[in-house]
Design a protein around this motif. Sequence first.
Motif, mmCIF file in Angstrom:
data_model
loop_
_atom_site.group_PDB
_atom_site.id
_atom_site.type_symbol
_atom_site.label_atom_id
_atom_site.label_comp_id
_atom_site.label_asym_id
_atom_site.label_seq_id
_atom_site.Cartn_x
_atom_site.Cartn_y
_atom_site.Cartn_z
ATOM 1 N N GLU A 61 0.832 -1.220 0.000
ATOM 2 C CA GLU A 61 0.000 0.000 0.000
ATOM 3 C C GLU A 61 0.862 1.264 0.000
ATOM 4 O O GLU A 61 0.575 2.225 -0.715
ATOM 5 N N HIS A 105 -1.651 8.060 6.427
ATOM 6 C CA HIS A 105 -2.004 6.660 6.217
ATOM 7 C C HIS A 105 -0.935 5.757 6.845
ATOM 8 O O HIS A 105 -1.239 4.793 7.552
ATOM 9 N N HIS A 125 -0.818 2.677 9.834
ATOM 10 C CA HIS A 125 -0.161 1.373 9.721
ATOM 11 C C HIS A 125 0.791 1.156 10.900
ATOM 12 O O HIS A 125 0.893 0.052 11.434
ATOM 13 N N HIS A 158 -10.208 1.337 9.167
ATOM 14 C CA HIS A 158 -9.122 1.545 8.208
ATOM 15 C C HIS A 158 -9.474 1.071 6.799
ATOM 16 O O HIS A 158 -9.408 1.845 5.842
ATOM 17 N N ASP A 189 -8.376 3.009 3.507
ATOM 18 C CA ASP A 189 -7.904 2.322 2.295
ATOM 19 C C ASP A 189 -8.796 2.660 1.104
ATOM 20 O O ASP A 189 -8.321 2.761 -0.034
HETATM 21 FE FE LIG Z 1 -3.876 0.877 4.669
#
Ligand SMILES: [Fe+2]
Length: 139
Positions: free
Chosen positions: A58, A73, A77, A115, A120
């Motif tokens: 990602e 983002h 994570h 998420h 996403d």
């Molecule tokens: Fe993600």
Amino acid sequence: MWTDDLTVGIWEIDTQHRALFAQLEKLLDACMVGRELEEVMEMIVFLDGYVDTHFEAEERLQREGGYPEYEKHRAEHLIFRTNLERLKAELVESGATRDLVLRVNQVLIDWLKTHIRNVDAAMSEFLLKKSGQLADMRQ
Ligand SMILES: [Fe+2]
């Protein structure tokens, strides 16, 4: 458990998300038949490899696509990685317990709701739009 609204439209990412959900379903099924203590260890081992492969995929796509929310983002994570480290420490310290199973389930269900479904999805929408594929993906 997997529903179409979880599909983000990027094949590589959707395939990885589906693998996570298949693993979560296995754990939830194991809970139904009292085998969760055996299964939770497998889930943690799976997550340990998964975070590297999946988050890196990602983050690479975001860098390549010049995604403006990249740092935000990535911070999410990192929070997930921290949660996973806590779960691993708990597994080492106390072994597989019902408490650990509950916490693993909670972390994953939260991740799915917050998420994958939102963060996403926003990333994919940006990347697909940028690559001009959004119209095709939605046909
Ligand atoms: Fe993600």
